[in-house]
Design a protein around this motif. Structure first.
Motif, PDB file in Angstrom:
ATOM      1  N   GLY A 117       0.853  10.260  -2.390  1.00 19.88           N
ATOM      2  CA  GLY A 117       0.641   9.443  -3.583  1.00 19.88           C
ATOM      3  C   GLY A 117       0.917   7.958  -3.422  1.00 19.88           C
ATOM      4  O   GLY A 117       1.167   7.263  -4.400  1.00 19.88           O
ATOM      5  N   CYS A 118       0.852   7.474  -2.164  1.00 19.09           N
ATOM      6  CA  CYS A 118       0.971   6.019  -1.953  1.00 19.09           C
ATOM      7  C   CYS A 118      -0.217   5.328  -2.629  1.00 19.09           C
ATOM      8  O   CYS A 118      -1.297   5.904  -2.769  1.00 19.09           O
ATOM      9  CB  CYS A 118       0.919   5.678  -0.471  1.00 19.09           C
ATOM     10  SG  CYS A 118       2.375   6.164   0.449  1.00 19.09           S
ATOM     11  N   TRP A 119      -0.019   4.059  -2.964  1.00 15.63           N
ATOM     12  CA  TRP A 119      -1.079   3.288  -3.628  1.00 15.63           C
ATOM     13  C   TRP A 119      -2.366   3.322  -2.815  1.00 15.63           C
ATOM     14  O   TRP A 119      -3.453   3.493  -3.358  1.00 15.63           O
ATOM     15  CB  TRP A 119      -0.587   1.846  -3.839  1.00 15.63           C
ATOM     16  CG  TRP A 119      -1.404   1.025  -4.786  1.00 15.63           C
ATOM     17  CD1 TRP A 119      -2.205   1.482  -5.787  1.00 15.63           C
ATOM     18  CD2 TRP A 119      -1.489  -0.399  -4.819  1.00 15.63           C
ATOM     19  NE1 TRP A 119      -2.765   0.417  -6.447  1.00 15.63           N
ATOM     20  CE2 TRP A 119      -2.347  -0.739  -5.879  1.00 15.63           C
ATOM     21  CE3 TRP A 119      -0.905  -1.426  -4.063  1.00 15.63           C
ATOM     22  CZ2 TRP A 119      -2.653  -2.072  -6.198  1.00 15.63           C
ATOM     23  CZ3 TRP A 119      -1.187  -2.741  -4.375  1.00 15.63           C
ATOM     24  CH2 TRP A 119      -2.061  -3.057  -5.431  1.00 15.63           C
ATOM     25  N   LEU A 164      -2.317  12.858   0.140  1.00 10.88           N
ATOM     26  CA  LEU A 164      -1.541  12.501   1.327  1.00 10.88           C
ATOM     27  C   LEU A 164      -1.997  11.138   1.868  1.00 10.88           C
ATOM     28  O   LEU A 164      -3.183  10.861   1.966  1.00 10.88           O
ATOM     29  CB  LEU A 164      -1.750  13.582   2.398  1.00 10.88           C
ATOM     30  CG  LEU A 164      -0.805  13.569   3.578  1.00 10.88           C
ATOM     31  CD1 LEU A 164       0.630  13.875   3.130  1.00 10.88           C
ATOM     32  CD2 LEU A 164      -1.256  14.579   4.629  1.00 10.88           C
ATOM     33  N   CYS A 165      -1.023  10.311   2.212  1.00  6.94           N
ATOM     34  CA  CYS A 165      -1.313   8.992   2.773  1.00  6.94           C
ATOM     35  C   CYS A 165      -1.256   9.073   4.304  1.00  6.94           C
ATOM     36  O   CYS A 165      -0.618   9.963   4.851  1.00  6.94           O
ATOM     37  CB  CYS A 165      -0.276   8.004   2.255  1.00  6.94           C
ATOM     38  SG  CYS A 165      -0.466   6.326   2.884  1.00  6.94           S
ATOM     39  N   ALA A 166      -1.902   8.121   4.988  1.00 10.92           N
ATOM     40  CA  ALA A 166      -1.862   8.072   6.453  1.00 10.92           C
ATOM     41  C   ALA A 166      -0.426   7.950   6.972  1.00 10.92           C
ATOM     42  O   ALA A 166      -0.134   8.327   8.103  1.00 10.92           O
ATOM     43  CB  ALA A 166      -2.699   6.899   6.949  1.00 10.92           C
ATOM     44  N   CYS A 167       0.487   7.454   6.134  1.00 12.40           N
ATOM     45  CA  CYS A 167       1.891   7.281   6.557  1.00 12.40           C
ATOM     46  C   CYS A 167       2.681   8.578   6.482  1.00 12.40           C
ATOM     47  O   CYS A 167       3.821   8.634   6.924  1.00 12.40           O
ATOM     48  CB  CYS A 167       2.564   6.203   5.709  1.00 12.40           C
ATOM     49  SG  CYS A 167       2.996   6.756   4.041  1.00 12.40           S
ATOM     50  N   GLY A 168       2.104   9.615   5.896  1.00  9.03           N
ATOM     51  CA  GLY A 168       2.797  10.898   5.794  1.00  9.03           C
ATOM     52  C   GLY A 168       3.380  11.165   4.417  1.00  9.03           C
ATOM     53  O   GLY A 168       3.757  12.292   4.102  1.00  9.03           O
ATOM     54  N   GLY A 172       0.803  -1.223   0.000  1.00  7.01           N
ATOM     55  CA  GLY A 172       0.000   0.000   0.000  1.00  7.01           C
ATOM     56  C   GLY A 172       0.831   1.267   0.000  1.00  7.01           C
ATOM     57  O   GLY A 172       0.340   2.334  -0.343  1.00  7.01           O
ATOM     58  N   HIS A 173       2.100   1.151   0.397  1.00  5.46           N
ATOM     59  CA  HIS A 173       2.928   2.358   0.487  1.00  5.46           C
ATOM     60  C   HIS A 173       3.933   2.480  -0.655  1.00  5.46           C
ATOM     61  O   HIS A 173       4.893   3.240  -0.566  1.00  5.46           O
ATOM     62  CB  HIS A 173       3.574   2.440   1.876  1.00  5.46           C
ATOM     63  CG  HIS A 173       2.525   2.449   2.947  1.00  5.46           C
ATOM     64  ND1 HIS A 173       1.749   3.561   3.209  1.00  5.46           N
ATOM     65  CD2 HIS A 173       2.049   1.459   3.726  1.00  5.46           C
ATOM     66  CE1 HIS A 173       0.858   3.254   4.137  1.00  5.46           C
ATOM     67  NE2 HIS A 173       1.010   1.987   4.461  1.00  5.46           N
ATOM     68  N   MET A 174       3.682   1.740  -1.756  1.00  9.02           N
ATOM     69  CA  MET A 174       4.431   2.022  -2.985  1.00  9.02           C
ATOM     70  C   MET A 174       3.955   3.388  -3.461  1.00  9.02           C
ATOM     71  O   MET A 174       2.746   3.643  -3.525  1.00  9.02           O
ATOM     72  CB  MET A 174       4.047   1.040  -4.116  1.00  9.02           C
ATOM     73  CG  MET A 174       4.372  -0.381  -3.873  1.00  9.02           C
ATOM     74  SD  MET A 174       4.126  -1.328  -5.414  1.00  9.02           S
ATOM     75  CE  MET A 174       2.342  -1.439  -5.486  1.00  9.02           C
TER      76      MET A 174
HETATM   77 ZN   LIG Z   1       1.699   5.515   2.610  1.00 11.17          ZN
END
Ligand SMILES: [Zn+2]
Length: 302
Positions: A182-184, A175-179, A165-167
């Motif tokens: 454009g993460c998948w 923005l992704c929850a990981c910071g 998911g974080h590719m």
């Molecule tokens: Zn992410």
């Protein structure tokens, strides 16, 4: 000594906690679930896991159970038994969940990433049985996954392989929850579609699928967009792993039939020709992939 015939699988999610008593062939004897009290702190969550595990274990003697397999959202260090930083559960930061749970139950405890456990469940008892190579992708709140390569379940350093998911798919994406941007999972998860749903006045992804089935044009466009993003990531995974099959699970797979049209288009246009006939199928165990996988791992460790 005769092997204990049962194992307990527990799937700890940010919203639901599920437990099941299973047999070595993956059959569920008893199942229970409850809402995770995710913001009440780790002690409360441990109590919940203990109570639910004991509830499903009630009908058999404790010594008939060979162990408890717990799967939870990553990143986990499954080799050290730690929840490293679970954003959806308060206090799950460098938290030794495996050791603390083992103090509360009379069985050995195994810890596994939820998507890797689900991969194992689908491989042993679901849509990937007998395959030497497969990729499992679960798309719901986030996107997770797992891979079987040359007949081995992939774990990687600290057991953290396959955080698909974080590719990064689009460097200037949402923005992704990981910071990261454009993460998948920021583009193609159930929550990404939930967000897009609200832009056309629908409540969530499920409502989008219902409207698209009824030929609502805006809903169809959103389904196509999600399928495009899903397809981009899946083509990357095809090229990386050359799986015999890709299995799609999680809440978003409820719209599998609608999404698979757009995914196939993307595969046709972006995968190199020898990869284009890799089948993409829906997970067979639905909500139970993780539970059954985590329990089955206990048998296979003994
Ligand atoms: Zn992410």
């Amino acid at each position: 000594m005769i092997k204990a015939p049962f194992a307990i699988g527990v799937d700890l999610g940010g919203t639901r906690l599920r437990a099941a008593l299973i047999t070595a062939d993956g059959s569920i004897v008893k199942r229970a679930e409850t809402a995770t009290l995710a913001s009440s702190g780790p002690e409360t969550v441990l109590q919940q896991i203990e109570a639910l595990a004991k509830e499903v274990a009630q009908s058999v003697e404790p010594q008939q159970i060979c162990g408890l397999g717990l799967c939870a959202p990553g990143p986990l260090d499954t080799k050290a038994g730690l929840a490293l930083s679970t954003p959806t559960i308060t206090g799950f930061t460098d938290f030794p969940i495996q050791a603390f749970l083992a103090q509360r139950v009379p069985w050995p405890v195994l810890l596994e990433n939820d998507a890797i456990a689900a991969t194992y469940g689908e491989w042993k008892f679901g849509a990937g049985q007998t395959l030497e190579n497969l990729v499992y992708v679960t798309a719901s709140t986030g996107i997770g996954g797992g891979a079987v390569v040359d007949g081995n379940l992939l774990h990687g350093r600290k057991g953290m392989a396959a955080h698909f998911g974080h590719m990064t798919i689009a460097p200037d994406g949402p923005l992704c929850a990981c910071g990261n941007k454009g993460c998948w999972e920021a583009l193609a998860s159930g929550s990404a579609l939930d967000k897009m749903a609200r832009t056309i006045g629908l409540s969530d992804a499920r409502a989008v699928f219902a409207a698209a089935t009824n030929d609502n044009k805006e809903a169809r466009l959103l389904v196509d967009e999600t399928a495009q993003w899903l397809g981009i990531g899946l083509v990357n995974l095809m090229h990386l792993y050359s799986p015999d099959c890709i299995i799609l699970g999680g809440g978003l797979s409820n719209g599998f039939d609608l999404l698979s049209i757009g995914i196939s288009h993307r595969v046709k246009s972006a995968a190199m020709p020898p990869f284009q006939n890799i089948p993409i199928v829906k997970a067979a165990l639905a909500d139970n992939s993780g539970l059954v996988g985590a329990g089955a791992m206990v048998f296979d460790q003994n």
